[in-house]
Design an enzyme around this catalytic site. Structure first.
Site, PDB file in Angstrom:
ATOM      1  N   GLU A   1      41.097  51.466  45.106  1.00  0.00           N
ATOM      2  CA  GLU A   1      40.540  50.799  43.940  1.00  0.00           C
ATOM      3  C   GLU A   1      41.650  50.255  43.047  1.00  0.00           C
ATOM      4  O   GLU A   1      42.573  50.981  42.658  1.00  0.00           O
ATOM      5  CB  GLU A   1      39.680  51.789  43.140  1.00  0.00           C
ATOM      6  N   ASP A   2      41.576  48.956  42.742  1.00  0.00           N
ATOM      7  CA  ASP A   2      42.450  48.311  41.758  1.00  0.00           C
ATOM      8  C   ASP A   2      43.940  48.426  42.080  1.00  0.00           C
ATOM      9  O   ASP A   2      44.765  48.667  41.204  1.00  0.00           O
ATOM     10  CB  ASP A   2      42.154  48.865  40.355  1.00  0.00           C
TER      11      ASP A   2
ATOM     12  N   ARG B   1      46.298  46.946  39.007  1.00  0.00           N
ATOM     13  CA  ARG B   1      45.463  45.786  38.691  1.00  0.00           C
ATOM     14  C   ARG B   1      44.090  46.285  38.269  1.00  0.00           C
ATOM     15  O   ARG B   1      43.110  46.176  38.984  1.00  0.00           O
ATOM     16  CB  ARG B   1      45.346  44.867  39.909  1.00  0.00           C
TER      17      ARG B   1
ATOM     18  N   ASP C   1      37.303  48.625  47.702  1.00  0.00           N
ATOM     19  CA  ASP C   1      36.104  48.129  47.020  1.00  0.00           C
ATOM     20  C   ASP C   1      36.318  46.746  46.419  1.00  0.00           C
ATOM     21  O   ASP C   1      35.400  45.932  46.381  1.00  0.00           O
ATOM     22  CB  ASP C   1      35.678  49.117  45.937  1.00  0.00           C
ATOM     23  N   ASP C   2      37.530  46.461  45.924  1.00  0.00           N
ATOM     24  CA  ASP C   2      37.797  45.161  45.316  1.00  0.00           C
ATOM     25  C   ASP C   2      37.688  44.037  46.335  1.00  0.00           C
ATOM     26  O   ASP C   2      37.296  42.916  45.991  1.00  0.00           O
ATOM     27  CB  ASP C   2      39.192  45.149  44.686  1.00  0.00           C
TER      28      ASP C   2
ATOM     29  N   TYR D   1      30.767  52.720  33.135  1.00  0.00           N
ATOM     30  CA  TYR D   1      31.671  51.883  33.926  1.00  0.00           C
ATOM     31  C   TYR D   1      31.841  50.542  33.236  1.00  0.00           C
ATOM     32  O   TYR D   1      31.966  50.496  32.027  1.00  0.00           O
ATOM     33  CB  TYR D   1      31.148  51.764  35.369  1.00  0.00           C
TER      34      TYR D   1
ATOM     35  N   LYS E   1      34.063  55.393  38.896  1.00  0.00           N
ATOM     36  CA  LYS E   1      33.489  55.056  40.197  1.00  0.00           C
ATOM     37  C   LYS E   1      32.750  56.245  40.795  1.00  0.00           C
ATOM     38  O   LYS E   1      31.635  56.120  41.306  1.00  0.00           O
ATOM     39  CB  LYS E   1      34.601  54.610  41.156  1.00  0.00           C
TER      40      LYS E   1
ATOM     41  N   ASN F   1      35.215  40.557  35.342  1.00  0.00           N
ATOM     42  CA  ASN F   1      34.930  41.454  34.234  1.00  0.00           C
ATOM     43  C   ASN F   1      36.239  42.106  33.772  1.00  0.00           C
ATOM     44  O   ASN F   1      37.235  42.027  34.487  1.00  0.00           O
ATOM     45  CB  ASN F   1      33.878  42.518  34.632  1.00  0.00           C
TER      46      ASN F   1
END
Length: 554
Positions: free
Chosen positions: A236-237, A146, A259-260, A92, A164, A401
């Site tokens: 996610e993203d 993103r 999650d973000d 990851y 993930k 990150n």
């Protein structure tokens, strides 16, 4: 003689490695398909490590591990579990960012997930039926807009759901057969990707508006129709403009979380709660300044408010202690650069506008500085020195990150605060020795919480996932931080103990789910932790019950 296998045996894996005895090979009809040597799991793990050691490029290591996961899933997870701290960055963050940027180039077979395009609207349920596994309990989905701090990568973002869910299994024992990565391909707005001759996604600008919303709506209901009411759907993203509204739209009717927003909040607040053991304060005693006002920052800010209210602070007073800086400067009412989007409005202040982060710090004098902006180097030497000037022990979190997007390095944080910073980061940093003391900075990675949350949600059959579960998870994680961790500057427990940490978080989640009536697994287990451990994936090799036989040794 009838062949008897341990549970969860995947027969396709039986010929993937030389760990089976001669009699086993004979009975299975694979004698001659493998070399003569019969090896232990430990020997095979050592062989995998030797192959990794031959590679010097991180992307090559990622590709090798991906091939291993496809060829021998159990061996892949056995390898990860031998040294989570060493291998997790390869599976990851930060290497997954590099893998996503090169996803179309390194793609060589259908991956471990589904691609659903905007032009599949009307047929999403039928596409979900194409997935061979029936018992799906967890879906991680992205639209690639993103990806980490890298921006819009379109269909190349598939590396994120795959990574993930690999951590679901490696860090919390969620069975891989119950996991499904999905990418929703609605186009891409990064021209360099659209121009890439290797790009495998739709070559068009992103679809937005009602057509996009109808597509997402069909997707959500198709997942429930195909896999059941309690299937976990992790967003996610997604881009900021979609992430908040999609979470608000579906959180009360589906088993879903972002999650973000929520996972990042939980792990960050866990670090803050751990830092209170060092400072001997309450969270309500601090003033918090965020560099960045996107999904991560707002999620952390909201959970900080919840934590402060639990300490007895009013909602108004809690919000007054939180300040945001975005691309236009300090988030204040009536600023000349323009309006403030809804999710920031709760934290806007009635003060004069300030354009620069450094000036905001001089004015506000925060005790906690959190970076979630994906602006590498945003915490300059002057900013770090000011934080140390205003606070005996400044709390500094550089959470962005991959690594080059981090607001500062661990070395910079310790050096410019004369070793007084309480530091955590989103990407891993090596230990830092300053004035004779060695600091081991903790990585505030979401992987500390989202696998355990998923495990608990799946075991309880939770119908919805509330914000309270993320605060409970943060506290459960902070409770695992020992004095020995704090003494070396680490605000998170060692990653090597992550599976036990995930079980502790899952237990807290299961207990809360039953207490609040959102659980649907009945009867309620008498021994919750034992029940959870019984549901976890077993990486031991399938044992075939035959009399032992081996080649003669010369």
């Amino acid at each position: 003689m009838e062949l008897i296998f341990a549970p969860e045996v995947n027969l396709d894996e039986l010929i993937q490695g030389p760990t089976y005895s001669v009699v086993e090979r004979q009975r299975l009809g694979i004698l001659g398909l493998l070399p003569a040597a019969v090896r232990t799991d430990e020997e095979e793990i050592a062989r995998c490590k030797a192959n990794l050691d031959r590679l010097t490029d991180d992307l090559d290591k990622y590709i090798y591990l991906a091939h291993l996961q496809d060829a021998n899933e159990r061996l892949f997870y056995q390898l990860l579990n031998t040294n989570v701290q060493e291998f997790m960055p390869l599976v990851y963050t930060p290497v997954v960012g590099l893998a996503c940027q090169n996803f179309s180039l390194i793609f060589n077979k259908p991956p471990r997930g589904l691609f659903i395009t905007i032009y599949d609207k009307g047929y999403i349920y039928e596409i979900l039926k194409n997935w061979p596994e029936q018992d799906i309990r967890a879906i991680v989905v992205t639209d690639g807009e993103r990806i980490l701090g890298l921006g819009d990568l379109g269909a190349n973002g598939m590396g994120i759901p795959i990574g993930k869910l690999s951590l679901y299994t490696a860090l919390a024992g969620v069975k891989p057969s119950q996991c499904l990565p999905i990418t929703l391909d609605v186009g891409c707005n990064t021209q360099s990707i659209l121009d890439d001759p290797n790009y495998l996604g739709l070559r068009q600008r992103r679809i937005t508006g009602p057509e996009y919303d109808e597509f997402l709506e069909e997707f959500m209901y198709a997942c429930v129709r195909r896999f059941g009411r309690n299937v976990l759907i992790q967003f996610e993203d997604f881009g900021n403009h979609n992430a908040f509204r999609l979470l608000a739209k579906y959180r009360d009717d589906f088993c879903t979380f972002n999650d973000d927003i929520q996972g990042t909040a939980s792990v960050a607040v866990a670090g803050l709660l751990a830092s209170l053991k060092v400072t001997g304060t309450r969270l309500s005693d601090h003033t918090i300044l965020f560099q960045g006002a996107g999904e991560a920052s707002i999620g952390i800010a909201n959970l900080c408010v919840m934590a402060m209210k639990k300490e007895g602070t009013s909602d108004k007073d809690a919000k007054s202690k939180i300040w945001l800086v975005d691309s236009k400067g300090l988030v204040v009412n009536n600023r000349p650069e323009g309006g403030i989007s809804g999710h920031k409005q709760h934290f806007a202040k009635d003060v004069a506008p300030i354009r620069e982060l450094g000036q905001a710090i001089k004015t506000i004098k925060p005790s906690i500085l959190i970076g979630a902006s994906a602006i590498g180097g945003a915490f300059t030497a002057e900013i770090l020195q000011d934080m140390a000037k205003f606070n005996k022990q400044p709390v500094i979190f550089a959470l962005s990150n991959p690594t080059h997007k981090s607001e500062c390095t661990a070395e910079q944080a310790y050096t410019h605060t004369d070793g007084n910073a309480i530091f955590a980061s989103g990407s891993p940093f090596d230990p830092v020795t300053y004035k004779g003391k060695t600091f081991e900075p903790g990585q505030g990675n979401n992987s500390y919480v989202f696998p355990g949350i998923a495990l608990g949600v799946i075991c309880a059959g939770a119908k919805v996932i509330t914000d309270e579960l993320f605060l409970i998870s943060a506290q459960a994680l902070a409770d695992q931080v020992r004095e020995t961790d704090l003494d070396v500057g680490r605000l998170y427990p060692p990653l090597q103990s992550i599976k036990d940490i995930s079980v502790k978080i899952a237990r807290a989640i299961v207990e809360e789910a039953y207490n609040t009536g959102v659980a649907s697994t009945f009867p309620k287990p008498c021994y919750i932790e034992e029940f959870i451990r019984c549901q976890m994936y077993d990486t031991s090799r399938a044992q075939v019950l035959f009399p032992e036989y081996s080649y003669p040794k010369l």
